[in-house]
Write an enzyme that holds these catalytic residues in place. Structure first.
Site, PDB file in Angstrom:
ATOM      1  N   HIS A   1      -8.134  -9.158   2.347  1.00  0.00           N
ATOM      2  CA  HIS A   1      -7.207  -9.827   3.044  1.00  0.00           C
ATOM      3  C   HIS A   1      -7.880 -10.744   3.747  1.00  0.00           C
ATOM      4  O   HIS A   1      -7.556 -11.724   4.517  1.00  0.00           O
ATOM      5  CB  HIS A   1      -6.788  -8.838   4.066  1.00  0.00           C
ATOM      6  CG  HIS A   1      -5.379  -8.022   3.533  1.00  0.00           C
ATOM      7  ND1 HIS A   1      -4.221  -8.844   3.191  1.00  0.00           N
ATOM      8  CD2 HIS A   1      -5.193  -6.754   3.155  1.00  0.00           C
ATOM      9  CE1 HIS A   1      -3.183  -8.021   2.707  1.00  0.00           C
ATOM     10  NE2 HIS A   1      -3.730  -6.691   2.525  1.00  0.00           N
TER      11      HIS A   1
ATOM     12  N   HIS B   1      -1.997  -1.982  -5.620  1.00  0.00           N
ATOM     13  CA  HIS B   1      -1.596  -3.344  -5.840  1.00  0.00           C
ATOM     14  C   HIS B   1      -2.632  -4.148  -6.308  1.00  0.00           C
ATOM     15  O   HIS B   1      -3.799  -3.513  -6.101  1.00  0.00           O
ATOM     16  CB  HIS B   1      -0.720  -3.834  -4.829  1.00  0.00           C
ATOM     17  CG  HIS B   1      -1.457  -3.869  -3.559  1.00  0.00           C
ATOM     18  ND1 HIS B   1      -2.645  -4.822  -3.150  1.00  0.00           N
ATOM     19  CD2 HIS B   1      -1.288  -2.720  -2.250  1.00  0.00           C
ATOM     20  CE1 HIS B   1      -3.184  -4.236  -1.922  1.00  0.00           C
ATOM     21  NE2 HIS B   1      -2.332  -3.178  -1.510  1.00  0.00           N
TER      22      HIS B   1
ATOM     23  N   THR C   1       0.951  -1.314   0.247  1.00  0.00           N
ATOM     24  CA  THR C   1       0.053   0.118   0.141  1.00  0.00           C
ATOM     25  C   THR C   1       0.907   1.225  -0.050  1.00  0.00           C
ATOM     26  O   THR C   1       0.566   2.185  -0.929  1.00  0.00           O
ATOM     27  CB  THR C   1      -1.048  -0.070   1.262  1.00  0.00           C
ATOM     28  OG1 THR C   1      -1.736  -1.118   1.033  1.00  0.00           O
ATOM     29  CG2 THR C   1      -1.858   1.275   1.269  1.00  0.00           C
TER      30      THR C   1
ATOM     31  N   ASP D   1      -9.303  -3.385   0.146  1.00  0.00           N
ATOM     32  CA  ASP D   1      -8.207  -4.272   0.691  1.00  0.00           C
ATOM     33  C   ASP D   1      -8.213  -5.115   2.033  1.00  0.00           C
ATOM     34  O   ASP D   1      -8.072  -6.342   2.344  1.00  0.00           O
ATOM     35  CB  ASP D   1      -6.954  -3.233   0.817  1.00  0.00           C
ATOM     36  CG  ASP D   1      -5.779  -3.896   1.371  1.00  0.00           C
ATOM     37  OD1 ASP D   1      -5.017  -4.632   0.643  1.00  0.00           O
ATOM     38  OD2 ASP D   1      -5.237  -3.730   2.744  1.00  0.00           O
TER      39      ASP D   1
ATOM     40  N   ASN E   1       5.488  -0.771   3.507  1.00  0.00           N
ATOM     41  CA  ASN E   1       4.752  -0.210   4.698  1.00  0.00           C
ATOM     42  C   ASN E   1       5.584  -0.124   5.987  1.00  0.00           C
ATOM     43  O   ASN E   1       5.459   1.023   6.405  1.00  0.00           O
ATOM     44  CB  ASN E   1       3.237  -0.919   4.944  1.00  0.00           C
ATOM     45  CG  ASN E   1       2.431  -1.270   3.829  1.00  0.00           C
ATOM     46  OD1 ASN E   1       2.209  -0.271   2.853  1.00  0.00           O
ATOM     47  ND2 ASN E   1       1.248  -2.254   3.840  1.00  0.00           N
TER      48      ASN E   1
ATOM     49  N   LYS F   1      -6.963   4.730   5.833  1.00  0.00           N
ATOM     50  CA  LYS F   1      -5.573   4.387   6.109  1.00  0.00           C
ATOM     51  C   LYS F   1      -4.954   5.948   6.101  1.00  0.00           C
ATOM     52  O   LYS F   1      -4.773   6.526   4.940  1.00  0.00           O
ATOM     53  CB  LYS F   1      -4.934   3.567   5.325  1.00  0.00           C
ATOM     54  CG  LYS F   1      -5.612   2.155   4.951  1.00  0.00           C
ATOM     55  CD  LYS F   1      -4.827   1.178   4.167  1.00  0.00           C
ATOM     56  CE  LYS F   1      -5.337  -0.085   4.005  1.00  0.00           C
ATOM     57  NZ  LYS F   1      -4.536  -1.070   3.034  1.00  0.00           N
ATOM     58  N   ASP F   2      -3.980   5.905   7.040  1.00  0.00           N
ATOM     59  CA  ASP F   2      -3.229   7.118   7.134  1.00  0.00           C
ATOM     60  C   ASP F   2      -2.154   7.409   5.882  1.00  0.00           C
ATOM     61  O   ASP F   2      -2.098   8.059   5.211  1.00  0.00           O
ATOM     62  CB  ASP F   2      -2.320   7.228   8.457  1.00  0.00           C
ATOM     63  CG  ASP F   2      -1.899   5.874   8.853  1.00  0.00           C
ATOM     64  OD1 ASP F   2      -1.440   5.210   8.099  1.00  0.00           O
ATOM     65  OD2 ASP F   2      -1.542   5.916  10.026  1.00  0.00           O
ATOM     66  N   ARG F   3      -1.348   6.173   5.533  1.00  0.00           N
ATOM     67  CA  ARG F   3      -0.345   6.147   4.652  1.00  0.00           C
ATOM     68  C   ARG F   3      -1.291   6.415   3.399  1.00  0.00           C
ATOM     69  O   ARG F   3      -0.464   7.221   2.347  1.00  0.00           O
ATOM     70  CB  ARG F   3       0.432   4.946   4.567  1.00  0.00           C
ATOM     71  CG  ARG F   3      -0.592   3.701   4.410  1.00  0.00           C
ATOM     72  CD  ARG F   3       0.507   2.449   4.573  1.00  0.00           C
ATOM     73  NE  ARG F   3      -0.305   1.140   4.422  1.00  0.00           N
ATOM     74  CZ  ARG F   3      -0.952   0.540   5.484  1.00  0.00           C
ATOM     75  NH1 ARG F   3      -0.869   1.082   6.686  1.00  0.00           N
ATOM     76  NH2 ARG F   3      -1.382  -0.798   5.126  1.00  0.00           N
TER      77      ARG F   3
END
Length: 548
Positions: free
Chosen positions: A307, A351, A77, A303, A98, A159-161
């Site tokens: 998962h 991805h 990610t 995502d 990550n 998500k922060d990233r």
């Protein structure tokens, strides 16, 4: 005669340049969408069930790159979002995972963690984040610089990233969702000292509470023919529910599944993300003046669902059918509030994802599971036996082996000797497909295949000394659910759709790469490419638009 020649020269050379450089019809808003863990075939698999206002509207009215790939590995990610918006690979932008082992700090680090910042909107440490580990500018950064910071950039993701890295270093703000008991959107002191009033109002609106409801299929489950049976052995599910099968009562399950964090792992997390993104457009008045603004928008729930339930699950099929409706809502909003022809969108992924290996094995297809702990023990035992020391390996993570250079120096062992012998030994192990060394990455020049992907993902300062690749569809993961990270096509082949202002209608199977997106957007806007960009503008689309 001279006057005629002069006029022809002017028409041929100056008029096209002037028309392009003045860019009077530039977009008021660019929306960069990343769908987390979206394989390309999710477009084709579920095509007949999509409505006409979401994915189909973008493809039928925009440009579809059908052979779009990541040109590096690992495909995670953080690197994915960074590469989309910087126009380059981890080799240059530095986000190699990550999390990764930082040789200079002697510990694992998270791609956006920043202890020098403070949380804004929460008392927890969830807001101590920034883009300080990103070594390159993003296309959104370049737009800010080009407009003398009049053009705004807002990043939004669960998500922060996925919010921070696309928005870049100069963003007005990046926001992400803090679940647990709070269920609020938060940010970092890197951007602001206090949440804007519109964010406070959103957090008080009860939107997160609204989505704590039953998750059942959007359509009758008997019509979900593009996925496996609902009850099977290849899915994880939620704590507190005996089976990973519909329906799911989120209100009852939330306390045992992270409180509001459960929303991240169901399609309603994407709906909540869009609700917040639309509030951001209104609250920040994006697209309301002549300076182009950026909204970087990542849908992360896909995502989490992948998962948990896997590529072939009913849950994943339902998530994409619902996402199609979410995209339709976004496009309708932009048409009505920004104006048709006044905005540009691109949609891609960070991805793909692998089919659950246990499922593959059940149908006699190659796949399997790799025991990382056993591998680490094997490596350490070999090194100690071969070199007589137990301290030469400092860390093994992300399919990389990091050497202890101080120990090597004391023992007067050359790093090149260790990497050669270790690489040879690792290659003999079962489930290992390929092995490469630091020397090969730094001195070689690979142009295609996995070797080139690894080199594009190899950062000289941050990456390890020996890199190993597992066999296709062999993963180090639980035996339920899907994951990603490789350079194989199931992880690299992702959608790329452009739609809106400046975009021709068409499609191509000519290969494009994820690093081509940022320079293409920069070319559309007439701004500088991101400073480390190595991709190329997608001329096959841009030239067609100019011709039309």
């Amino acid at each position: 005669m001279k006057r005629i020649i002069f006029l022809l020269f002017t028409l041929y050379f100056l008029v096209p340049v002037t028309a392009q450089e003045t860019n009077n019809n530039k977009s008021k808003l660019v929306v960069g969408i990343v769908v987390d863990q979206m394989r390309y075939d999710y477009l084709t698999r579920f095509w007949d069930r999509y409505g006409n206002g979401g994915f189909k509207k973008m493809i039928n009215g925009g440009y579809n790159f059908r052979n779009n790939h990541f040109n590096y590995m690992p495909t995670y990610t953080g690197p994915g979002h960074a590469s989309v918006f910087t126009g380059t690979s981890p080799m240059n932008h530095g986000i190699i995972g990550n999390n990764w082992y930082n040789k200079f700090e002697g510990k694992m680090v998270y791609c956006v963690e920043d202890s020098s910042t403070t949380s804004v909107g929460t008392s927890s440490s969830a807001g101590q984040m920034s883009p300080h580990r990103l070594n390159a500018t993003t296309v959104a950064d370049e737009n800010r610089l080009h407009t003398e910071f009049r053009g705004k950039t807002i990043g939004v993701a669960l998500k922060d990233r996925a919010s921070i890295l696309p928005a870049g270093h100069t963003a007005n703000a990046a926001y992400w969702f803090n679940g647990g008991k709070e269920g609020h959107w938060i940010t970092s002191s890197y951007y602001t000292k206090e949440l804007p009033q519109w964010v406070k109002n959103f957090n008080k609106s009860g939107k997160a509470d609204f989505y704590l409801k039953d998750w059942n299929t959007l359509y009758p489950i008997t019509t979900y023919s593009e996925s496996g049976v609902d009850l099977n052995n290849f899915e994880g599910g939620f704590t507190g529910k005996k089976t990973a099968s519909f329906p799911y009562n989120l209100a009852e399950l939330k306390d045992e599944n992270g409180g509001f964090d459960i929303l991240k792992a169901v399609p309603y997390g994407n709906d909540l993300t869009l609700d917040f993104a639309l509030a951001a457009i209104e609250g920040e008045e994006l697209g309301k003046d002549e300076d182009t603004d950026f909204l970087t928008l990542s849908f992360s729930s896909t995502d989490y669902v992948g998962h948990n339930f896997g590529v072939n699950s009913k849950e994943l099929e339902d998530t994409y059918l619902r996402l199609d409706k979410t995209l339709e809502k976004l496009l309708d909003y932009l048409d009505q509030n920004i104006g048709k022809g006044s905005y540009t969108i691109f949609l891609t992924a960070d991805h793909g994802g692998v089919d659950v290996p246990a499922y593959l094995e059940s149908v006699n297809a190659p796949g399997g599971y790799f025991n990382s702990r056993s591998f680490e023990q094997t490596v350490e035992e070999f090194v100690e036996k071969e070199f007589g020391r137990a301290d030469l390996i400092e860390n093994i993570s992300n399919n990389q082996v990091f050497f202890n250079y101080e120990a090597l120096e004391k023992a007067q062992i050359a790093a090149e000797e260790l990497e050669l012998k270790l690489a040879h030994e690792i290659l003999q192990l079962k489930q290992i497909d390929k092995v490469f060394t630091r020397t090969q990455m730094q001195q070689g020049s690979f142009t295609k295949g996995l070797a080139a992907d690894i080199q594009n993902g190899f950062n000289q300062k941050r990456s390890g000394d020996v890199i190993y690749v597992l066999d296709p569809a062999v993963i180090s993961y639980s035996k339920t659910g899907s994951t990603h990270g490789t350079g194989f096509s199931y992880d690299t082949h992702v959608p790329l759709i452009f739609y809106g202002n400046g975009i021709a209608h068409g499609s191509t199977v000519k290969r494009s790469e994820i690093i081509d997106i940022a320079p293409t957007v920069a070319a559309l806007l007439g701004i500088s490419f991101p400073n480390s960009s190595t991709g190329q503008p997608l001329y096959i689309m841009l030239d067609q638009e100019l011709a039309e």
